[in-house]
Motif scaffolding. Structure first.
Motif, PDB file in Angstrom:
ATOM      1  N   PHE A 143       0.850  -1.178   0.000  1.00  0.00           N
ATOM      2  CA  PHE A 143       0.000   0.000   0.000  1.00  0.00           C
ATOM      3  C   PHE A 143       0.894   1.239   0.000  1.00  0.00           C
ATOM      4  N   VAL A 144       0.699   2.110  -0.976  1.00  0.00           N
ATOM      5  CA  VAL A 144       1.485   3.345  -1.072  1.00  0.00           C
ATOM      6  C   VAL A 144       0.566   4.535  -0.821  1.00  0.00           C
ATOM      7  N   GLY A 145       1.040   5.508  -0.056  1.00  0.00           N
ATOM      8  CA  GLY A 145       0.195   6.652   0.299  1.00  0.00           C
ATOM      9  C   GLY A 145      -0.893   6.257   1.265  1.00  0.00           C
ATOM     10  N   ALA A 146      -0.571   5.298   2.127  1.00  0.00           N
ATOM     11  CA  ALA A 146      -1.598   4.702   2.991  1.00  0.00           C
ATOM     12  C   ALA A 146      -1.701   5.352   4.360  1.00  0.00           C
ATOM     13  N   LYS A 147      -0.766   6.171   4.750  1.00  0.00           N
ATOM     14  CA  LYS A 147      -0.697   6.674   6.121  1.00  0.00           C
ATOM     15  C   LYS A 147      -2.029   7.293   6.563  1.00  0.00           C
ATOM     16  N   GLY A 148      -2.517   6.824   7.725  1.00  0.00           N
ATOM     17  CA  GLY A 148      -3.768   7.334   8.283  1.00  0.00           C
ATOM     18  C   GLY A 148      -4.999   6.543   7.875  1.00  0.00           C
ATOM     19  N   LYS A 149      -4.876   5.647   6.906  1.00  0.00           N
ATOM     20  CA  LYS A 149      -6.035   4.880   6.462  1.00  0.00           C
ATOM     21  C   LYS A 149      -6.324   3.714   7.394  1.00  0.00           C
ATOM     22  N   ILE A 150      -7.605   3.390   7.517  1.00  0.00           N
ATOM     23  CA  ILE A 150      -8.027   2.208   8.272  1.00  0.00           C
ATOM     24  C   ILE A 150      -8.121   1.037   7.294  1.00  0.00           C
ATOM     25  N   ILE A 151      -7.414  -0.034   7.614  1.00  0.00           N
ATOM     26  CA  ILE A 151      -7.394  -1.197   6.728  1.00  0.00           C
ATOM     27  C   ILE A 151      -7.630  -2.451   7.559  1.00  0.00           C
ATOM     28  N   SER A 152      -8.609  -3.246   7.160  1.00  0.00           N
ATOM     29  CA  SER A 152      -8.909  -4.501   7.850  1.00  0.00           C
ATOM     30  C   SER A 152      -8.529  -5.682   6.970  1.00  0.00           C
ATOM     31  N   PHE A 153      -8.161  -6.787   7.635  1.00  0.00           N
ATOM     32  CA  PHE A 153      -7.813  -8.018   6.922  1.00  0.00           C
ATOM     33  C   PHE A 153      -8.658  -9.148   7.498  1.00  0.00           C
ATOM     34  N   ILE A 154      -9.383  -9.856   6.611  1.00  0.00           N
ATOM     35  CA  ILE A 154     -10.352 -10.863   7.036  1.00  0.00           C
ATOM     36  C   ILE A 154     -10.028 -12.195   6.367  1.00  0.00           C
ATOM     37  N   PRO A 155      -9.852 -13.266   7.145  1.00  0.00           N
ATOM     38  CA  PRO A 155      -9.533 -14.565   6.541  1.00  0.00           C
ATOM     39  C   PRO A 155     -10.746 -15.170   5.833  1.00  0.00           C
ATOM     40  N   PHE A 156     -10.506 -15.706   4.647  1.00  0.00           N
ATOM     41  CA  PHE A 156     -11.550 -16.385   3.885  1.00  0.00           C
ATOM     42  C   PHE A 156     -11.200 -17.855   3.691  1.00  0.00           C
ATOM     43  N   SER A 157     -10.324 -18.352   4.540  1.00  0.00           N
ATOM     44  CA  SER A 157      -9.982 -19.763   4.572  1.00  0.00           C
ATOM     45  C   SER A 157      -9.892 -20.172   6.041  1.00  0.00           C
ATOM     46  N   GLU A 158      -9.727 -21.457   6.303  1.00  0.00           N
ATOM     47  CA  GLU A 158      -9.679 -21.933   7.689  1.00  0.00           C
ATOM     48  C   GLU A 158      -8.606 -21.208   8.484  1.00  0.00           C
ATOM     49  N   LYS A 159      -7.492 -20.908   7.827  1.00  0.00           N
ATOM     50  CA  LYS A 159      -6.440 -20.119   8.461  1.00  0.00           C
ATOM     51  C   LYS A 159      -5.559 -19.477   7.405  1.00  0.00           C
ATOM     52  N   VAL A 160      -4.939 -18.381   7.795  1.00  0.00           N
ATOM     53  CA  VAL A 160      -3.960 -17.690   6.948  1.00  0.00           C
ATOM     54  C   VAL A 160      -2.627 -17.777   7.686  1.00  0.00           C
ATOM     55  N   GLU A 161      -1.661 -18.437   7.076  1.00  0.00           N
ATOM     56  CA  GLU A 161      -0.402 -18.716   7.752  1.00  0.00           C
ATOM     57  C   GLU A 161       0.686 -17.728   7.352  1.00  0.00           C
ATOM     58  N   GLY A 162       1.575 -17.439   8.293  1.00  0.00           N
ATOM     59  CA  GLY A 162       2.723 -16.580   8.022  1.00  0.00           C
ATOM     60  C   GLY A 162       2.365 -15.131   7.772  1.00  0.00           C
ATOM     61  N   LEU A 163       1.273 -14.669   8.364  1.00  0.00           N
ATOM     62  CA  LEU A 163       0.803 -13.308   8.105  1.00  0.00           C
ATOM     63  C   LEU A 163       1.731 -12.268   8.750  1.00  0.00           C
ATOM     64  N   THR A 164       2.228 -11.369   7.933  1.00  0.00           N
ATOM     65  CA  THR A 164       3.101 -10.304   8.407  1.00  0.00           C
ATOM     66  C   THR A 164       2.556  -8.958   7.956  1.00  0.00           C
ATOM     67  N   LEU A 165       2.415  -8.029   8.891  1.00  0.00           N
ATOM     68  CA  LEU A 165       1.951  -6.674   8.607  1.00  0.00           C
ATOM     69  C   LEU A 165       3.053  -5.695   8.986  1.00  0.00           C
ATOM     70  N   GLU A 166       3.479  -4.874   8.031  1.00  0.00           N
ATOM     71  CA  GLU A 166       4.539  -3.894   8.273  1.00  0.00           C
ATOM     72  C   GLU A 166       4.021  -2.499   7.959  1.00  0.00           C
ATOM     73  N   GLY A 167       4.346  -1.541   8.819  1.00  0.00           N
ATOM     74  CA  GLY A 167       3.918  -0.167   8.616  1.00  0.00           C
ATOM     75  C   GLY A 167       2.567   0.147   9.225  1.00  0.00           C
ATOM     76  N   PHE A 168       2.060  -0.763  10.042  1.00  0.00           N
ATOM     77  CA  PHE A 168       0.756  -0.596  10.682  1.00  0.00           C
ATOM     78  C   PHE A 168       0.916  -0.324  12.177  1.00  0.00           C
ATOM     79  N   LYS A 169      -0.103   0.278  12.763  1.00  0.00           N
ATOM     80  CA  LYS A 169      -0.102   0.536  14.199  1.00  0.00           C
ATOM     81  C   LYS A 169      -0.010  -0.768  14.980  1.00  0.00           C
TER      82      LYS A 169
END
Length: 209
Positions: A143-169
């Motif tokens: 995500f570029v120019g994202a500062k200040g935006k609210i962003i949600s991540f929702i799993p659509f499978s039994e599990k999401v493995e190795g999830l890494t979020l960088e640059g987030f609160k």
């Protein structure tokens, strides 16, 4: 960038002016799935093609489009695919770099949820309303120019493995997100450039405008 806009038979969920501005600013080819033609009629615009069984659009509107040389393809009401999936199968072959669904949300919940699942069948597909953009993430997204935006991540499978979020609160590192977990709701971008990545699973992203 080649862009296709596809109007579904849902609700605008925003002002007509917003969608007119989007279509003017980032021009692309316009298509309709059945009753999506009603939404486009409200904008006084013409699509390239309309596909469907036409149980949700009037003959008057169809006649208007025929007179303006819009391609109209009719299918039986009893079929294995929704009108939206049919036209997306066709559009996917045209190699658009981005496919934006307008009118894919609102209305019946079974329609809405079925529409959202299409993101995991067709690449480069997103759903747009005036307040949000919804999309599938394929292992990595920046995500570029994202500062200040609210962003949600929702799993659509039994599990999401190795999830890494960088640059987030609320960052994560190699996290396993299980279906039903709400830990990734309403995260906030604190850097101009943010990255989400994972190794396995299906993940939906929602950017709140």
């Amino acid at each position: 960038m080649r862009v296709a806009y596809v109007f579904f038979n849902g609700e605008f969920l925003g002002s007509k002016e917003y969608y007119l501005n989007i279509l003017e600013k980032d021009r692309g080819d316009i298509y309709c799935a059945d009753g999506g033609a009603n939404l486009l009629e409200e904008l006084k615009l013409f699509p390239k093609e309309i596909w469907g069984d036409f149980d949700s659009v009037s003959e008057e509107i169809l006649d208007k489009y025929r007179e303006n040389r819009v391609v109209i393809k009719k299918f039986p009401k009893d079929k294995d695919y929704t009108d939206g999936e049919l036209i997306l199968q066709y559009i996917a072959e045209k190699k658009y770099e981005k496919i934006i669904i307008i009118g894919g949300l609102g209305g019946r919940k079974d329609h809405e949820l079925t529409n959202l699942n299409l993101m995991f069948k067709f690449k480069n597909l997103s759903f747009l309303t005036e307040k949000e953009e919804i999309f599938a993430i394929e292992k990595y997204k920046e995500f570029v120019g994202a500062k200040g935006k609210i962003i949600s991540f929702i799993p659509f499978s039994e599990k999401v493995e190795g999830l890494t979020l960088e640059g987030f609160k609320y960052p994560l590192k190699e996290y396993t997100l299980h279906q039903g977990d709400s830990i990734c709701m309403s995260n906030i971008a604190i850097e101009d450039r943010c990255v989400v990545s994972f190794s396995k699973g299906k993940l939906m992203g929602v950017v709140i405008k």
